[in-house]
Write an enzyme that holds these catalytic residues in place. Structure first.
Site, PDB file in Angstrom:
ATOM      1  N   ASP A 163      48.786 -38.282 -12.183  1.00 25.11           N
ATOM      2  CA  ASP A 163      49.710 -39.009 -13.044  1.00 25.11           C
ATOM      3  C   ASP A 163      50.650 -39.785 -12.134  1.00 25.11           C
ATOM      4  O   ASP A 163      51.295 -39.212 -11.244  1.00 25.11           O
ATOM      5  CB  ASP A 163      50.518 -38.051 -13.922  1.00 25.11           C
ATOM      6  CG  ASP A 163      49.650 -37.326 -14.946  1.00 25.11           C
ATOM      7  OD1 ASP A 163      48.443 -37.640 -15.035  1.00 25.11           O
ATOM      8  OD2 ASP A 163      50.188 -36.464 -15.664  1.00 25.11           O
ATOM      9  N   ASP A 221      46.604 -37.554 -28.003  1.00 26.03           N
ATOM     10  CA  ASP A 221      47.573 -36.580 -27.516  1.00 26.03           C
ATOM     11  C   ASP A 221      48.333 -36.065 -28.728  1.00 26.03           C
ATOM     12  O   ASP A 221      48.875 -36.859 -29.501  1.00 26.03           O
ATOM     13  CB  ASP A 221      48.551 -37.232 -26.535  1.00 26.03           C
ATOM     14  CG  ASP A 221      47.833 -37.979 -25.411  1.00 26.03           C
ATOM     15  OD1 ASP A 221      46.753 -37.519 -25.011  1.00 26.03           O
ATOM     16  OD2 ASP A 221      48.353 -39.005 -24.958  1.00 26.03           O
TER      17      ASP A 221
END
Length: 257
Positions: A8, A129
């Site tokens: 990330d 998500d």
């Protein structure tokens, strides 16, 4: 099944967030490309990259870093975060990315999602998500009012054949994974899904291996960075789960019909 170590990117660095909270950041490497090389050396063949700056801003802030990862490794790279235009998808495709994850735009701009899947087909991944079964958007900061399983069904109807499902409440927490959640999502989607969120160690990959027909890949982040799961062990467990699922299918249908 295959293992996808996660990078990330936030502020140019490889980080992890706790439960998607931008105020709860741990930096693991100042150079994401160097981290990708380490993962490759440890046996990874896939890499999952999220542009956290892009997810928050809506623009592809870290494409140059992603291009550097692709230049320095032979990894198959899956990228998400801030991908909300055809030009961005095209640039990632031209850079050599293997898969591009669309997230927020699935909810906020379904016309774009439909046009993109028609043009890029198997390159694209639906990124869902969710927290408490509700899809989150805009870098996980906002609820959408859309049920995750319903969105999965809609994306399958549009033509998506790959899906990453992230359990936000577990992401970055190493609390363990819930295989049943991914079974339900795969059933709604009609295809195997990539599991993300909460992988704490080898036991979680082995648990997912018991439902391997529902699982295309497993994303692991904090557990890999902090030594609870080695990339080599994760890759091996995914390969073993795939072989076991193949054997089970062959035994159930020995004539291949």
């Amino acid at each position: 099944m295959h293992l996808l170590p996660a990078i990330d990117i936030l502020g140019g660095k490889a980080v992890r967030l706790a439960k998607g909270d931008y105020d709860r950041v741990t930096v693991y490497n100042d150079d994401p490309a160097a981290q990708a090389q380490l993962f490759e050396e440890q046996g990874a063949t896939w890499l999952h990259v999220v542009d956290l700056d892009g997810a928050r801003s809506g623009s592809p802030d870290n494409i140059a870093i992603i291009e550097r990862i692709l230049a320095k490794t032979l990894l198959k790279v899956e990228v998400g975060g801030g991908i909300r235009s055809m030009d961005t998808v095209q640039r990632l495709y031209d850079a050599g990315v293997s898969r591009v994850v669309l997230g927020t735009s699935l909810v906020t701009d379904p016309a774009f999602a439909e046009a993109a899947i028609a043009r890029f087909k198997d390159l694209l991944v639906a990124g869902i998500d969710a927290k408490g079964g509700e899809v989150a958007v805009a870098g996980w900061r906002e609820g959408s009012g859309v049920a995750a399983e319903e969105l999965a069904r809609q994306m399958a109807e549009l033509g998506f054949r790959h899906l990453v499902y992230t359990d936000i409440a577990r992401d970055g927490m190493q609390t363990g994974i819930d295989p049943a959640a991914y079974e339900r999502m795969a059933a709604a989607f009609g295809h195997p899904v990539t599991a993300s969120g909460g992988v704490a160690g080898l036991d979680d990959i082995e648990a997912l291996g018991r439902v391997a027909d529902c699982i295309e890949g497993v994303i692991a982040g904090r557990a890999v960075y902090e030594g609870a799961l080695s990339v080599a062990d994760g890759v091996r467990a995914c390969e073993e789960a795939t072989r076991a699922a193949d054997r089970a299918r062959a035994q159930a249908n020995p004539c291949g019909m």
